[in-house]
Design a protein around this motif. Sequence first.
Motif, PDB file in Angstrom:
ATOM      1  N   TRP A  37     -12.307 -13.585 -53.528  1.00 39.95           N
ATOM      2  CA  TRP A  37     -11.422 -13.233 -54.637  1.00 39.95           C
ATOM      3  C   TRP A  37     -11.874 -13.386 -55.996  1.00 39.95           C
ATOM      4  CZ3 TRP A  37      -8.992 -15.404 -58.727  1.00 39.95           C
ATOM      5  CH2 TRP A  37      -7.979 -14.046 -59.399  1.00 39.95           C
ATOM      6  N   THR A  38     -11.478 -12.363 -56.719  1.00 40.85           N
ATOM      7  CA  THR A  38     -11.981 -12.294 -58.234  1.00 40.85           C
ATOM      8  C   THR A  38     -10.794 -11.626 -59.060  1.00 40.85           C
ATOM      9  OG1 THR A  38     -13.211 -10.162 -58.443  1.00 40.85           O
ATOM     10  CG2 THR A  38     -14.468 -12.082 -57.641  1.00 40.85           C
ATOM     11  N   PRO A  39     -10.589 -12.051 -60.417  1.00 43.05           N
ATOM     12  CA  PRO A  39      -9.674 -11.287 -61.076  1.00 43.05           C
ATOM     13  C   PRO A  39      -9.857  -9.806 -61.171  1.00 43.05           C
ATOM     14  CG  PRO A  39     -10.464 -13.202 -62.303  1.00 43.05           C
ATOM     15  CD  PRO A  39     -11.335 -13.022 -61.013  1.00 43.05           C
ATOM     16  N   GLN A  40     -10.945  -9.167 -60.499  1.00 40.85           N
ATOM     17  CA  GLN A  40     -10.855  -7.862 -60.623  1.00 40.85           C
ATOM     18  C   GLN A  40     -10.157  -7.155 -59.398  1.00 40.85           C
ATOM     19  OE1 GLN A  40     -13.969  -9.790 -61.442  1.00 40.85           O
ATOM     20  NE2 GLN A  40     -13.063  -9.065 -63.773  1.00 40.85           N
ATOM     21  N   VAL A  41      -9.841  -8.050 -58.422  1.00 42.20           N
ATOM     22  CA  VAL A  41      -8.960  -7.665 -57.317  1.00 42.20           C
ATOM     23  C   VAL A  41      -7.604  -7.157 -57.725  1.00 42.20           C
ATOM     24  CG1 VAL A  41      -8.132  -8.201 -54.870  1.00 42.20           C
ATOM     25  CG2 VAL A  41     -10.531  -8.954 -55.646  1.00 42.20           C
ATOM     26  N   LYS A  42      -7.223  -6.139 -57.444  1.00 46.26           N
ATOM     27  CA  LYS A  42      -5.957  -5.453 -57.812  1.00 46.26           C
ATOM     28  C   LYS A  42      -5.189  -5.279 -56.637  1.00 46.26           C
ATOM     29  CE  LYS A  42      -7.386  -5.356 -61.956  1.00 46.26           C
ATOM     30  NZ  LYS A  42      -6.958  -6.659 -62.753  1.00 46.26           N
ATOM     31  N   ASP A  43      -5.826  -5.083 -55.435  1.00 42.88           N
ATOM     32  CA  ASP A  43      -5.060  -4.743 -54.174  1.00 42.88           C
ATOM     33  C   ASP A  43      -5.048  -6.152 -53.309  1.00 42.88           C
ATOM     34  OD1 ASP A  43      -3.788  -3.986 -51.937  1.00 42.88           O
ATOM     35  OD2 ASP A  43      -4.613  -1.968 -51.880  1.00 42.88           O
ATOM     36  N   ARG A  50      -7.038  -9.289 -48.541  1.00 41.49           N
ATOM     37  CA  ARG A  50      -6.884 -10.102 -47.427  1.00 41.49           C
ATOM     38  C   ARG A  50      -7.272  -9.381 -46.192  1.00 41.49           C
ATOM     39  NH1 ARG A  50      -0.642 -12.098 -47.137  1.00 41.49           N
ATOM     40  NH2 ARG A  50      -0.778  -9.869 -46.420  1.00 41.49           N
ATOM     41  N   ALA A  51      -6.973  -8.419 -46.022  1.00 45.96           N
ATOM     42  CA  ALA A  51      -7.095  -7.376 -44.708  1.00 45.96           C
ATOM     43  C   ALA A  51      -8.398  -7.370 -44.531  1.00 45.96           C
ATOM     44  CB  ALA A  51      -6.322  -6.183 -44.663  1.00 45.96           C
ATOM     45  N   ALA A  89      -5.078 -18.414 -41.803  1.00 49.41           N
ATOM     46  CA  ALA A  89      -5.719 -17.201 -42.431  1.00 49.41           C
ATOM     47  C   ALA A  89      -5.815 -15.951 -41.183  1.00 49.41           C
ATOM     48  CB  ALA A  89      -7.068 -17.479 -42.711  1.00 49.41           C
ATOM     49  N   LEU A  90      -5.876 -16.418 -40.106  1.00 45.99           N
ATOM     50  CA  LEU A  90      -6.102 -15.323 -39.068  1.00 45.99           C
ATOM     51  C   LEU A  90      -4.816 -14.833 -38.302  1.00 45.99           C
ATOM     52  CD1 LEU A  90      -9.102 -16.721 -37.082  1.00 45.99           C
ATOM     53  CD2 LEU A  90      -9.109 -14.620 -38.529  1.00 45.99           C
ATOM     54  N   SER A  91      -3.682 -15.824 -38.388  1.00 49.24           N
ATOM     55  CA  SER A  91      -2.710 -15.418 -37.438  1.00 49.24           C
ATOM     56  C   SER A  91      -1.458 -15.282 -38.270  1.00 49.24           C
ATOM     57  CB  SER A  91      -2.428 -16.755 -36.441  1.00 49.24           C
ATOM     58  OG  SER A  91      -1.263 -16.440 -35.760  1.00 49.24           O
ATOM     59  N   ALA A 149      -2.898 -17.241 -48.196  1.00 54.25           N
ATOM     60  CA  ALA A 149      -2.124 -17.068 -49.175  1.00 54.25           C
ATOM     61  C   ALA A 149      -1.262 -15.612 -48.773  1.00 54.25           C
ATOM     62  CB  ALA A 149      -2.831 -16.761 -50.565  1.00 54.25           C
ATOM     63  N   PRO A 150       0.030 -15.578 -49.199  1.00 55.60           N
ATOM     64  CA  PRO A 150       0.815 -16.657 -50.008  1.00 55.60           C
ATOM     65  C   PRO A 150       1.680 -17.969 -49.300  1.00 55.60           C
ATOM     66  CG  PRO A 150       2.138 -14.473 -49.990  1.00 55.60           C
ATOM     67  CD  PRO A 150       0.721 -14.280 -49.145  1.00 55.60           C
ATOM     68  N   LYS A 151       1.262 -17.927 -48.080  1.00 54.75           N
ATOM     69  CA  LYS A 151       1.957 -18.719 -47.227  1.00 54.75           C
ATOM     70  C   LYS A 151       1.847 -20.097 -47.936  1.00 54.75           C
ATOM     71  CE  LYS A 151       0.253 -16.748 -43.062  1.00 54.75           C
ATOM     72  NZ  LYS A 151      -0.645 -16.664 -41.669  1.00 54.75           N
TER      73      LYS A 151
END
Length: 386
Positions: free
Chosen positions: A55-61, A66-67, A260-262, A315-317
Amino acid sequence: MPRPAHHSKFLYRLCALALAAGLAQAQDYQQHAIDGALPVFAPALKARLAFPMAWTPQVKDLPAWRAAGRAKLWEATLQERDDTPFAPQVIATQDRGSYNARQVVFNLTATSRVRALLLVPKAAGPHPAALLLHDHGGRFDIGKEKLIAPWGDAAREAAARTWADKYFSGRMPGDDLARRGYVVLATDALGWGDRGPLTGDGQQALAANFFNLGSSLAGNMALEDVRAASFLASLPEVDKRRVAALGFSMGALRAWQVAALSDAIGAVVAVNWMATTQGLMVPGNNQLCGSSAFQMLHPGLLRHLDFPDVASLAAPKPALFLAGAADPLFPLPSVREAYAKMARVWSAWHAGDKFETRILPGGHAFPREAQDEAYDWLDRRFGGRD
């Protein structure tokens, strides 16, 4: 016309210099290539680890990020989807006061039917639940019994008490959670407890043979943990909205990985396993010794995501990460760096209040005070005890 003598000397010297340079170059080849357990060009390999899917701050979606990360993690496990019916069967029970202990056999995967330990409160449910994930520890005769007290096997009962005394202030974490009203499940990872025998030296051959078979030892463990989470969430006594993963040491890696996976996991408590790759790949660190590292490394994944990046896919769990200030396995500066990286991801989800970390004063252990704090935290996240 004959050439001047000084011209011939110049040509001779030039040829001599060229020959000397050629000889020097011929001698300039790699004659020392291993430094300890690392190739001498390890710094160059480390420099290539840019973790482009982090993740970087450029990630908007964020859901798309995550997918994509989850898909890459699944790809690296070398595992296939498994929807085998669990077909559980209880083969033994023990009354433990406010809860019952069960030995339950079920299909963990299409290829492994296993015996697990399951604790179920006697009060009416559905209850919150915890998937407990055992450590490595270099001890293979017990696995699930490291976290839930066994019965009917004197040797394992004694081994479980020894392990609890060494790492858990004499307590069995699963039994403590059951007394708090949680349904608790623990299984053996491949090589531990019922599913051995495995030795420290045997891990390398086992990991290599998984690759020979087109699979992965670490990936198999990841798949099995996802399946165990799904089994726990499927039980009628369990509130599917309140299922946590909790682990110590290697079990902590398993806990944040399965979170992360489930989608079956709704919260995670990870004790004593988190750092950056750069912080772990240093002389003297346990991660360089082979053996247990085979359980924790997916082929090629570190070309895309670092350990805190993988954990951030949860995240965001709600997530609680604990580390020992004097833990020799996980250098504290690297732990703090990883925690800071993860905190930024939870904040990006506007869930910064759901991500918490603690630095414990001791070493590689999950002592009584930390257990109480972790269980209280879990109670709060799940809306209190039943």
